[in-house]
Motif scaffolding. Structure first.
Motif, short mmCIF file in Angstrom:
data_model
loop_
_atom_site.label_atom_id
_atom_site.label_comp_id
_atom_site.label_asym_id
_atom_site.label_seq_id
_atom_site.Cartn_x
_atom_site.Cartn_y
_atom_site.Cartn_z
N LEU A 276 40.62 38.55 15.59
CA LEU A 276 41.02 39.23 16.80
C LEU A 276 40.18 38.71 17.96
O LEU A 276 38.96 38.82 17.94
CB LEU A 276 40.81 40.74 16.64
N GLU A 277 40.84 38.12 18.94
CA GLU A 277 40.12 37.57 20.10
C GLU A 277 39.93 38.65 21.16
O GLU A 277 40.90 39.27 21.61
CB GLU A 277 40.90 36.39 20.68
N VAL A 278 38.69 38.86 21.52
CA VAL A 278 38.36 39.85 22.53
C VAL A 278 37.83 39.13 23.76
O VAL A 278 36.90 38.33 23.67
CB VAL A 278 37.31 40.84 22.01
N GLU A 279 38.44 39.41 24.90
CA GLU A 279 38.04 38.75 26.13
C GLU A 279 36.65 39.21 26.57
O GLU A 279 36.22 40.33 26.29
CB GLU A 279 39.04 39.09 27.25
N SER A 280 35.95 38.32 27.28
CA SER A 280 34.65 38.68 27.83
C SER A 280 34.85 39.65 28.98
O SER A 280 35.92 39.73 29.57
CB SER A 280 33.93 37.43 28.33
N GLN A 281 33.80 40.37 29.34
CA GLN A 281 33.87 41.33 30.43
C GLN A 281 34.21 40.63 31.75
O GLN A 281 34.95 41.15 32.57
CB GLN A 281 32.54 42.07 30.57
N GLU A 282 33.67 39.42 31.94
CA GLU A 282 33.94 38.66 33.16
C GLU A 282 35.41 38.32 33.28
O GLU A 282 36.02 38.44 34.35
CB GLU A 282 33.10 37.38 33.17
N SER A 283 36.00 37.89 32.14
CA SER A 283 37.42 37.55 32.13
C SER A 283 38.27 38.78 32.42
O SER A 283 39.26 38.71 33.15
CB SER A 283 37.79 36.97 30.76
N LYS A 284 37.85 39.91 31.85
CA LYS A 284 38.59 41.15 32.07
C LYS A 284 38.57 41.55 33.55
O LYS A 284 39.57 41.99 34.10
CB LYS A 284 37.99 42.29 31.24
N LYS A 285 37.40 41.38 34.18
CA LYS A 285 37.26 41.75 35.59
C LYS A 285 38.18 40.91 36.46
O LYS A 285 38.79 41.39 37.40
CB LYS A 285 35.81 41.59 36.04
N LYS A 286 38.27 39.60 36.13
CA LYS A 286 39.15 38.72 36.89
C LYS A 286 40.60 39.16 36.74
O LYS A 286 41.35 39.22 37.70
CB LYS A 286 38.98 37.27 36.41
N SER A 287 40.99 39.45 35.48
CA SER A 287 42.36 39.90 35.22
C SER A 287 42.65 41.19 35.95
O SER A 287 43.71 41.38 36.53
CB SER A 287 42.57 40.10 33.71
N SER A 288 41.67 42.10 35.90
CA SER A 288 41.83 43.40 36.56
C SER A 288 41.96 43.21 38.07
O SER A 288 42.76 43.88 38.72
CB SER A 288 40.63 44.29 36.24
N GLY A 289 41.18 42.28 38.65
CA GLY A 289 41.23 42.02 40.09
C GLY A 289 42.58 41.51 40.52
O GLY A 289 43.13 41.96 41.53
N VAL A 290 43.14 40.60 39.75
CA VAL A 290 44.48 40.06 40.05
C VAL A 290 45.51 41.17 39.98
O VAL A 290 46.38 41.29 40.85
CB VAL A 290 44.84 38.93 39.06
N PHE A 291 45.39 42.00 38.94
CA PHE A 291 46.35 43.10 38.76
C PHE A 291 46.30 44.07 39.94
O PHE A 291 47.32 44.50 40.46
CB PHE A 291 46.06 43.84 37.45
N LYS A 292 45.07 44.39 40.37
CA LYS A 292 44.91 45.33 41.48
C LYS A 292 45.53 44.79 42.76
O LYS A 292 46.12 45.53 43.55
CB LYS A 292 43.43 45.62 41.70
N LYS A 293 45.41 43.46 42.98
CA LYS A 293 46.00 42.85 44.18
C LYS A 293 47.52 42.98 44.15
O LYS A 293 48.15 43.26 45.17
CB LYS A 293 45.60 41.39 44.26
N ILE A 294 48.09 42.75 42.96
CA ILE A 294 49.54 42.86 42.81
C ILE A 294 49.99 44.29 43.09
O ILE A 294 50.97 44.53 43.80
CB ILE A 294 49.98 42.43 41.39
N VAL A 295 49.26 45.26 42.51
CA VAL A 295 49.60 46.67 42.72
C VAL A 295 49.51 47.03 44.18
O VAL A 295 50.36 47.74 44.72
CB VAL A 295 48.65 47.58 41.88
N GLU A 296 48.47 46.53 44.88
CA GLU A 296 48.29 46.83 46.30
C GLU A 296 49.44 46.28 47.13
O GLU A 296 49.91 46.94 48.07
CB GLU A 296 46.95 46.26 46.79
N LYS A 297 49.91 45.08 46.79
CA LYS A 297 51.04 44.49 47.52
C LYS A 297 52.30 45.33 47.32
O LYS A 297 53.07 45.54 48.26
CB LYS A 297 51.28 43.06 47.02
N ILE A 298 52.50 45.81 46.08
CA ILE A 298 53.66 46.66 45.79
C ILE A 298 53.59 47.94 46.61
O ILE A 298 54.57 48.40 47.19
CB ILE A 298 53.73 46.98 44.29
N LYS A 299 52.37 48.53 46.67
CA LYS A 299 52.19 49.75 47.45
C LYS A 299 52.50 49.52 48.93
O LYS A 299 53.11 50.36 49.59
CB LYS A 299 50.75 50.24 47.30
#
Length: 325
Positions: A276-299
């Motif tokens: 089971l591959e678990v992403e590093s915390q740094e990778s997760k933060k980057k993914s989360s940041g991208v997701f938040k930007k997308i959500v903000e644009k939708i809003k």
């Protein structure tokens, strides 16, 4: 080999040798087709045969009409998804004056505040849990079908933590409980594959051949916090979800054995690694940041719609003027 598509939702079988209530002392009334209890249970059979949903399967016994076995498939949108939950049932000699008794195949785990390690099932409809009069067993109206549907909807639900009457309104504790429930639901699959209940051997094998990929893919998504535990495969979108370190550690340990067991059962698991591959915390933060930007644009899009078409044109014109300066 018989597959789930061919596996009847309701059927009469002969082998009752592994039933939990086989040794129950119910007299011989269940062989007397003229008795009132016998006729009542046969009516129950007909209700089940005609009304069982896709996710519930039942077997009754030709030599012991007082016995029954049912399996409920864990529903999507709950931490029980893709799991199998077996119940052995016995009807008392004064049925329907008193409700049936149930034994849950727990494999030594407590999957729910209403389902004990001992196999005890606490439910108002069974008179094993307190409840309002309309929620308890009514000899004139209650049926075995209602019992199974109640377990499916009220017990094996989206947030089982809150089934505990003294549970505080804590979403954090609820998420932690869902993590635990998902893990032991996966562990239970080992037991079921190793020793499936009689008359359900083909069903268990085929179920986990078809659902193995989904279960393992869910492990990956949950371990990396990409979706809330219980919601893999649902049409819902979440920001990155905080999962506990102990949950990730247990999933990492469980995953290889689960993968091996599913492969032995004949599941096609191409594209899934041995670990089971678990992403590093740094990778997760980057993914989360991208997701938040997308959500903000939708809003922003939805906010702009509230201004109305004329207002949007006015804003766009103003922006155009600024750009030309």
């Amino acid at each position: 080999m018989e597959n789930t598509m061919e596996f009847e939702h309701f059927d009469v079988v002969s082998d009752d040798s592994d039933h939990h209530f086989l040794g129950s002392k119910n007299g011989k009334w269940f062989n007397d087709s003229k008795s009132k209890v016998y006729k009542t249970i046969v009516k129950e059979w007909k209700i089940l045969e005609q009304n069982l949903p896709e996710s519930i399967y039942v077997r009754v016994y030709e030599r012991r009409i007082d016995l029954m076995r049912a399996v409920i498939v864990g529903a999507a949108g709950t931490p029980y998804h893709d799991g199998l939950f077996f119940f052995d049932i016995v009807f008392p000699s004064d049925y329907p004056r008193n409700p049936p008794k149930l034994y849950y195949h727990s494999f030594g785990y407590r999957h729910n505040p209403n389902l004990y390690k001992s196999g005890k099932v606490c439910l108002s409809l069974l008179n094993t849990w307190y409840g309002k009069k309309k929620e308890t067993w009514d000899p004139s109206e209650s049926t075995m079908l209602q019992v199974l549907l109640s377990i499916q909807a009220l017990v094996l639900n989206e947030k089982p933590f809150f089934n505990e009457p003294d549970a505080l309104p804590s979403e954090k504790k609820s998420r932690a409980y869902n993590e635990h429930v998902f893990l032991i639901t996966c562990i239970a699959s080992f037991h079921l594959l190793k020793r499936p209940p009689r008359n359900f051997e083909a069903f268990v094998g085929d179920h986990f051949r078809r659902r193995a990929f989904s279960i393992l893919a869910a492990c990956r998504e949950y371990a990396n916090g990409r979706v809330g535990v219980g919601y893999y495969g649902c049409d819902l979108r979440f920001p990155m979800v905080q999962v506990s370190r102990s949950f990730i550690q247990r999933l990492v340990m469980l995953y290889p054995g689960l993968l091996k067991a599913f492969r032995r059962n004949g599941a096609s698991l191409e594209g899934l690694g041995e670990q089971l591959e678990v992403e590093s915390q740094e990778s997760k933060k980057k993914s989360s940041g991208v997701f938040k930007k997308i959500v903000e644009k939708i809003k922003q899009v939805f906010r702009s719609r509230k201004f109305g078409k004329n207002k949007i044109n006015e804003i766009q014109g103003r922006n155009h003027g600024l750009e030309s300066v």
